[in-house]
Design a protein around this motif. Structure first.
Motif, PDB file in Angstrom:
ATOM      1  N   ARG A 140       0.824  -1.198   0.000  1.00  0.00           N
ATOM      2  CA  ARG A 140       0.000   0.000   0.000  1.00  0.00           C
ATOM      3  C   ARG A 140       0.865   1.257   0.000  1.00  0.00           C
ATOM      4  N   ARG A 141       1.950   1.254   0.758  1.00  0.00           N
ATOM      5  CA  ARG A 141       2.832   2.419   0.801  1.00  0.00           C
ATOM      6  C   ARG A 141       3.511   2.636  -0.560  1.00  0.00           C
ATOM      7  N   LEU A 142       3.806   1.566  -1.250  1.00  0.00           N
ATOM      8  CA  LEU A 142       4.367   1.689  -2.591  1.00  0.00           C
ATOM      9  C   LEU A 142       3.384   2.404  -3.513  1.00  0.00           C
ATOM     10  N   TYR A 143       2.114   2.025  -3.443  1.00  0.00           N
ATOM     11  CA  TYR A 143       1.108   2.631  -4.316  1.00  0.00           C
ATOM     12  C   TYR A 143       0.869   4.093  -3.949  1.00  0.00           C
ATOM     13  N   VAL A 144       0.911   4.411  -2.661  1.00  0.00           N
ATOM     14  CA  VAL A 144       0.762   5.807  -2.239  1.00  0.00           C
ATOM     15  C   VAL A 144       1.902   6.657  -2.793  1.00  0.00           C
ATOM     16  N   LEU A 145       3.116   6.117  -2.767  1.00  0.00           N
ATOM     17  CA  LEU A 145       4.251   6.853  -3.313  1.00  0.00           C
ATOM     18  C   LEU A 145       4.113   7.040  -4.821  1.00  0.00           C
ATOM     19  N   GLN A 146       3.583   6.042  -5.502  1.00  0.00           N
ATOM     20  CA  GLN A 146       3.341   6.198  -6.935  1.00  0.00           C
ATOM     21  C   GLN A 146       2.310   7.296  -7.192  1.00  0.00           C
ATOM     22  N   GLN A 147       1.264   7.343  -6.378  1.00  0.00           N
ATOM     23  CA  GLN A 147       0.263   8.403  -6.493  1.00  0.00           C
ATOM     24  C   GLN A 147       0.887   9.774  -6.251  1.00  0.00           C
ATOM     25  N   GLU A 148       1.760   9.848  -5.269  1.00  0.00           N
ATOM     26  CA  GLU A 148       2.420  11.110  -4.964  1.00  0.00           C
ATOM     27  C   GLU A 148       3.330  11.542  -6.106  1.00  0.00           C
ATOM     28  N   LEU A 149       3.999  10.591  -6.731  1.00  0.00           N
ATOM     29  CA  LEU A 149       4.846  10.916  -7.874  1.00  0.00           C
ATOM     30  C   LEU A 149       4.003  11.460  -9.028  1.00  0.00           C
ATOM     31  N   GLN A 150       2.890  10.801  -9.309  1.00  0.00           N
ATOM     32  CA  GLN A 150       2.015  11.291 -10.371  1.00  0.00           C
ATOM     33  C   GLN A 150       1.521  12.703 -10.056  1.00  0.00           C
ATOM     34  N   ARG A 151       1.080  12.916  -8.829  1.00  0.00           N
ATOM     35  CA  ARG A 151       0.592  14.236  -8.434  1.00  0.00           C
ATOM     36  C   ARG A 151       1.684  15.288  -8.551  1.00  0.00           C
ATOM     37  N   LYS A 152       2.864  14.964  -8.038  1.00  0.00           N
ATOM     38  CA  LYS A 152       3.964  15.931  -8.036  1.00  0.00           C
ATOM     39  C   LYS A 152       4.418  16.234  -9.463  1.00  0.00           C
ATOM     40  N   CYS A 153       4.488  15.207 -10.290  1.00  0.00           N
ATOM     41  CA  CYS A 153       4.921  15.374 -11.674  1.00  0.00           C
ATOM     42  C   CYS A 153       3.978  16.299 -12.433  1.00  0.00           C
ATOM     43  N   LEU A 154       2.690  15.979 -12.400  1.00  0.00           N
ATOM     44  CA  LEU A 154       1.721  16.753 -13.167  1.00  0.00           C
ATOM     45  C   LEU A 154       1.578  18.163 -12.607  1.00  0.00           C
ATOM     46  N   THR A 155       1.629  18.296 -11.289  1.00  0.00           N
ATOM     47  CA  THR A 155       1.551  19.631 -10.692  1.00  0.00           C
ATOM     48  C   THR A 155       2.749  20.465 -11.090  1.00  0.00           C
ATOM     49  N   THR A 156       3.915  19.852 -11.158  1.00  0.00           N
ATOM     50  CA  THR A 156       5.122  20.568 -11.564  1.00  0.00           C
ATOM     51  C   THR A 156       5.012  21.053 -13.005  1.00  0.00           C
ATOM     52  N   VAL A 157       4.496  20.208 -13.881  1.00  0.00           N
ATOM     53  CA  VAL A 157       4.289  20.631 -15.257  1.00  0.00           C
ATOM     54  C   VAL A 157       3.334  21.822 -15.309  1.00  0.00           C
ATOM     55  N   VAL A 235      10.386  13.096  -4.526  1.00  0.00           N
ATOM     56  CA  VAL A 235       9.249  12.501  -3.821  1.00  0.00           C
ATOM     57  C   VAL A 235       9.720  12.039  -2.454  1.00  0.00           C
ATOM     58  N   THR A 236       8.985  12.422  -1.424  1.00  0.00           N
ATOM     59  CA  THR A 236       9.170  11.914  -0.072  1.00  0.00           C
ATOM     60  C   THR A 236       7.810  11.395   0.406  1.00  0.00           C
ATOM     61  N   TRP A 237       7.784  10.824   1.598  1.00  0.00           N
ATOM     62  CA  TRP A 237       6.505  10.307   2.071  1.00  0.00           C
ATOM     63  C   TRP A 237       5.537  11.475   2.277  1.00  0.00           C
ATOM     64  N   PRO A 238       4.356  11.443   1.635  1.00  0.00           N
ATOM     65  CA  PRO A 238       3.425  12.574   1.703  1.00  0.00           C
ATOM     66  C   PRO A 238       2.644  12.595   3.015  1.00  0.00           C
ATOM     67  N   GLU A 239       2.613  13.746   3.650  1.00  0.00           N
ATOM     68  CA  GLU A 239       1.837  13.905   4.882  1.00  0.00           C
ATOM     69  C   GLU A 239       0.424  14.350   4.518  1.00  0.00           C
ATOM     70  N   ARG A 240      -0.311  13.472   3.854  1.00  0.00           N
ATOM     71  CA  ARG A 240      -1.681  13.753   3.448  1.00  0.00           C
ATOM     72  C   ARG A 240      -2.426  12.432   3.372  1.00  0.00           C
ATOM     73  N   ASP A 241      -3.743  12.480   3.409  1.00  0.00           N
ATOM     74  CA  ASP A 241      -4.530  11.245   3.453  1.00  0.00           C
ATOM     75  C   ASP A 241      -5.475  11.117   2.260  1.00  0.00           C
ATOM     76  N   ASP A 242      -5.188  11.840   1.172  1.00  0.00           N
ATOM     77  CA  ASP A 242      -6.081  11.788   0.015  1.00  0.00           C
ATOM     78  C   ASP A 242      -5.448  11.084  -1.182  1.00  0.00           C
ATOM     79  N   LEU A 243      -4.430  10.271  -0.923  1.00  0.00           N
ATOM     80  CA  LEU A 243      -3.789   9.500  -1.985  1.00  0.00           C
ATOM     81  C   LEU A 243      -4.143   8.026  -1.805  1.00  0.00           C
TER      82      LEU A 243
END
Length: 268
Positions: A140-157, A235-243
């Motif tokens: 589950r933590r792996l998938y959360v990190l993947q979600q965070e990467l997607q979010r961070k990537c697209l937000t950066t663009v 990407v670091t561990w996200p301190e949020r609960d919506d991923l």
């Protein structure tokens, strides 16, 4: 001895009077500034009272749309419940959004991460192992990190777009304003349409031939880039609960930019 009164002392009343509070911002203004700046803290900083009410070269009436009040404003799909209180101030929402757009255009140029440098795009062969300290053997933590990467990537663009195209895209796609409403906010249908078209063009130039979420056949995949993203501190561990952590981040079909970005969690 006579007890001093406010009339005789001249200062007691002033000392006891509550400090004047700045008017509360409309929640949509706060969300807009958060997306424009990339974080809630930076967005709120742009809304402080020391930001100029009128920018150089703009007349005082540029931000006013007479007759529009917050209690009269209703976006499609927004239904006020019976008896629901109305937040103050009852201000010109479109005018305030126009002001914030111009503030960013005049004063605030965001430079996002260089994705090529942060992700090492030409080295996507190493996957993040389950024994990594951020994963701790939990899929589950792996998938959360993947979600965070997607979010961070697209937000950066998105953050690398110029302010006007970024504003038009955020208003239309993320905040859900209609085309005519965005035209009203910009104060120019031509300017708003041009900014929105430029946003789509710039997003396409970067994502069309790279991102798997735009085209599944593209080479950049979240699961393959995660190890590099963590290594470079992107990407670091996200301190949020919506991923979500229930499924891996894998693209199955081509997605339009609008649907892709509309589903992103907001910056914090």
């Amino acid at each position: 001895m006579d007890t001093p009164t406010p009339e005789t002392s001249g200062s007691a009343a002033q000392q006891e009077a509550p400090a004047e509070q700045p008017p509360a911002e409309h929640p949509l203004v706060v969300r807009f500034a958060t997306w424009m700046a990339g974080s809630r803290e930076a967005g709120l900083a742009m809304l402080q009272r020391d930001a100029p009410d009128v920018l150089p070269g703009h007349p005082p009436a540029a931000y006013k749309r007479p007759g529009l009040r917050q209690h009269e404003y209703k976006r499609p799909g927004m239904v006020r419940q019976q008896g629901e209180s109305i937040r103050e101030p009852a201000a010109d929402l479109f005018g305030r959004l126009r002001q914030v757009t111009r503030l960013f255009s005049a004063r605030h140029k965001i430079h996002g991460f260089d994705l090529d440098e942060s992700l090492g795009r030409f080295d996507g062969t190493t996957k993040l192992g389950m024994k990594h300290p951020l994963i701790r053997g939990e899929v589950r933590r792996l998938y959360v990190l993947q979600q965070e990467l997607q979010r961070k990537c697209l937000t950066t663009v998105l953050m690398n777009l110029s302010p006007a195209p970024r504003a038009a895209f955020i208003l239309r796609v993320i905040l859900g304003f209609s085309r005519d409403e965005v035209h009203e906010i910009f104060g120019s249908p031509t300017g708003a349409s041009s900014a929105y078209s430029r946003a789509l063009q710039d997003l396409g130039e970067y994502l069309d031939h790279v991102c798997e979420h735009v085209e599944p056949k593209n080479p950049c995949r979240c699961e393959n880039r995660l190890a590099s993203a963590v290594e470079h501190g992107f990407v670091t561990w996200p301190e949020r609960d919506d991923l979500a952590g229930d499924t891996p981040v894998r693209s199955q079909r081509r997605q339009e930019y609008e649907k892709l970005f509309a589903a992103l969690p907001a910056p914090q």
